[in-house]
Write an enzyme that holds these catalytic residues in place. Structure first.
Site, PDB file in Angstrom:
ATOM      1  N   MET A 149       0.826  -1.210   0.000  1.00  0.00           N
ATOM      2  CA  MET A 149       0.000   0.000   0.000  1.00  0.00           C
ATOM      3  C   MET A 149       0.863   1.265   0.000  1.00  0.00           C
ATOM      4  SD  MET A 149      -2.968  -1.182   2.700  1.00  0.00           S
ATOM      5  CE  MET A 149      -3.959   0.297   2.461  1.00  0.00           C
ATOM      6  N   HIS A 150       0.205   2.399  -0.222  1.00  0.00           N
ATOM      7  CA  HIS A 150       0.720   3.744   0.024  1.00  0.00           C
ATOM      8  C   HIS A 150       1.724   4.268  -1.002  1.00  0.00           C
ATOM      9  CE1 HIS A 150      -1.174   2.950   3.834  1.00  0.00           C
ATOM     10  NE2 HIS A 150      -0.209   2.178   4.275  1.00  0.00           N
ATOM     11  N   ASP A 192      -2.633  -5.142   0.746  1.00  0.00           N
ATOM     12  CA  ASP A 192      -2.097  -6.427   1.179  1.00  0.00           C
ATOM     13  C   ASP A 192      -2.764  -7.004   2.427  1.00  0.00           C
ATOM     14  OD1 ASP A 192      -0.977  -4.443   2.760  1.00  0.00           O
ATOM     15  OD2 ASP A 192       1.096  -4.892   2.238  1.00  0.00           O
TER      16      ASP A 192
END
Length: 479
Positions: free
Chosen positions: A77-78, A233
């Site tokens: 992520m991110h 995830d």
């Protein structure tokens, strides 16, 4: 058949399951991280495509893919993947553990609307502060930026030609109105962006597009394969373990630690540093506490005493009252509940009776106390946990799981051997998007064993946990 692709930090994993969700084949292709400066962590998006090509080729070599109907995506992520108007990548992707934008994150978080709309603290690892950093430090890149995609969604763009994201991953950008499950125009405007810069949003179990015919031909898939929205995830791992209903949770004892609980309601409490994100399924959210050093802390101690974690935990025997020593596992700061990047670890209360085994127990207990802090933070938001599944390398230690069960006053289930991680969860979402199936996706894996709380030790562990909290407060004051 259905494929799950999980774009991790160290590699891309592909799995193939049949309609009964039995694993037919799996393959992994490695990835590397570039760290050109202290605090920087980057990857080249082109490497993700190469890894996907390699993993899909390996999967096809193990089992024919001509019966595949759906593909699901999971991923780290991110990350900030910036594209120009032609769809070309402008710079390496800044990853989830890139901390260069800590100043920008603090500036955004000081504006109350960010927490009010997203339900979360603006952490340096999130996407919005990374883009803010580019805006200040790389104005030429900023001027050309036409689209901002998360890592797995750049992979989707290559697979389908469509710029699409889904709710669970988008919630980690700091631009999503997490309760409304939509981009926030107000937060985008503050960042100098519009909806045109953002991918279209779908639910994780919905179709996001179809696999390009050229790729289908290359890998031996039929035309018209559906690509599901997928998930970030941890949400994908939750789908893999059937943690999708209120009361269900999993605890991950990996390098970092995660306590993840599904919820049917949006109930944020940003000051607790609990992550409140959308889940991968419609009208479902999740809350997540994160500790930064879990098995990482145990491995640190093992190196300190010249051993390894497996040997240290192999002969601990039955659960005992807490060690006289006390360990704070904040080796590189802490996320939940402290949001304290400056926090540091400590090994306290050392006496002649503290040998290597007692030290091992103290380290395991200290990490478990950190999980208890996470548990209390989640409960303070109204989230209840009635069932808990343990995964990750630390779940091999029954001693550790008994300590956790006693501290949380919850039995902990350990699933039978198998891969129930992000790739498997993504494949399940691919099945849902392609077939409309739903009920059987929530089925948890079979349980190998259950570790129950020890009521005779509950009081001793909770007393030690109170000492742990006091020690953190005292150390923070001293430093």
């Amino acid at each position: 058949m259905f494929v799950g692709l999980d774009l991790g930090t160290s590699g891309l994993k592909a799995v193939l399951i049949d309609a009964d969700q039995r694993l037919l084949a799996e393959a992994t292709a490695p990835l590397t991280v570039q760290r050109p400066h202290s605090g920087w962590s980057e990857q080249r998006p082109a490497d993700w495509l190469t890894a996907t090509q390699d993993a899909m080729t390996a999967l096809a070599a193990q089992h024919p893919l001509d019966g595949v109907r759906g593909i699901g995506l999971s991923g780290q992520m991110h990350g900030a993947t910036l594209l120009d108007a032609a769809g070309d990548v402008l710079r390496p992707c800044m990853l989830w553990n890139d901390t260069r934008s800590h100043t920008e994150a603090a500036h955004l978080d000081a504006d109350p609307q960010w927490r009010d709309i997203t339900g979360n603290i603006v952490f340096p690892g999130f996407t919005a502060p990374k883009v803010a950093w580019v805006r200040v430090h790389e104005p030429d890149v900023w001027a050309k930026t036409a689209k901002v995609l998360l890592p797995k969604d750049y992979l989707r763009l290559w697979l389908t030609g469509d710029a699409v994201s889904e709710m669970s991953d988008a919630a980690g950008t700091s631009w999503l109105d997490t309760g409304a499950r939509d981009w926030s125009d107000a937060l985008l405007q503050v960042s100098g962006l519009t909806r045109d810069h953002m991918p279209r949003l779908v639910e994780g179990s919905a179709a996001s597009g179809q696999l390009r015919d050229t790729l289908a031909t290359r890998w031996g898939l039929p035309k018209g394969v559906i690509v599901a929205g997928g998930a970030g995830d941890n949400a994908a791992s939750a789908v893999g373990m059937g943690v999708v209903k209120p009361g269900q949770a999993f605890i991950s004892l990996g390098t970092s630690g995660v306590l993840f609980a599904a919820s049917a309601a949006y109930q944020p409490d940003a000051p607790t540093a609990v992550h409140t994100f959308c889940h991968a399924l419609p009208d479902t959210w999740h809350q997540m506490g994160v500790i930064l050093a879990c098995t990482d802390a145990l491995n640190w101690y093992a190196g300190l005493v010249g051993s390894d974690a497996g040997r240290l935990t192999a002969d601990l025997g039955a659960l005992q009252a807490p060690s006289e020593a006390l360990f704070l596992p904040y080796l590189g700061g802490e996320r939940t509940p402290h949001n304290d990047a400056a926090a540091r670890g400590a090994l306290l209360g050392l006496g002649h009776g503290v040998d290597q085994t007692a030290g091992t127990r103290a380290v395991i207990e200290g990490i478990s106390f950190a999980f208890r802090d996470n548990y209390d933070a989640l409960r303070s938001t109204g989230t209840q946990i009635t069932s808990l599944v343990a995964v990750g390398g630390g779940s091999k230690s029954d001693y550790w799981l008994r300590a956790l069960a006693t501290l949380l006053d919850l039995p902990i289930d350990v699933p039978q051997a198998g891969d129930f991680g992000g790739a498997f969860g993504a494949a399940r979402l691919g099945l849902m998007a392609a077939t409309g199936a739903g009920a059987d996706i929530a089925t948890p894996p079979a349980t190998a064993r259950t570790l129950d709380p020890d009521p005779n030790l509950t009081s001793a562990f909770m007393d030690k946990h109170a000492q742990y909290r006091a020690a953190y407060a005292a150390l923070k004051e001293a430093l």
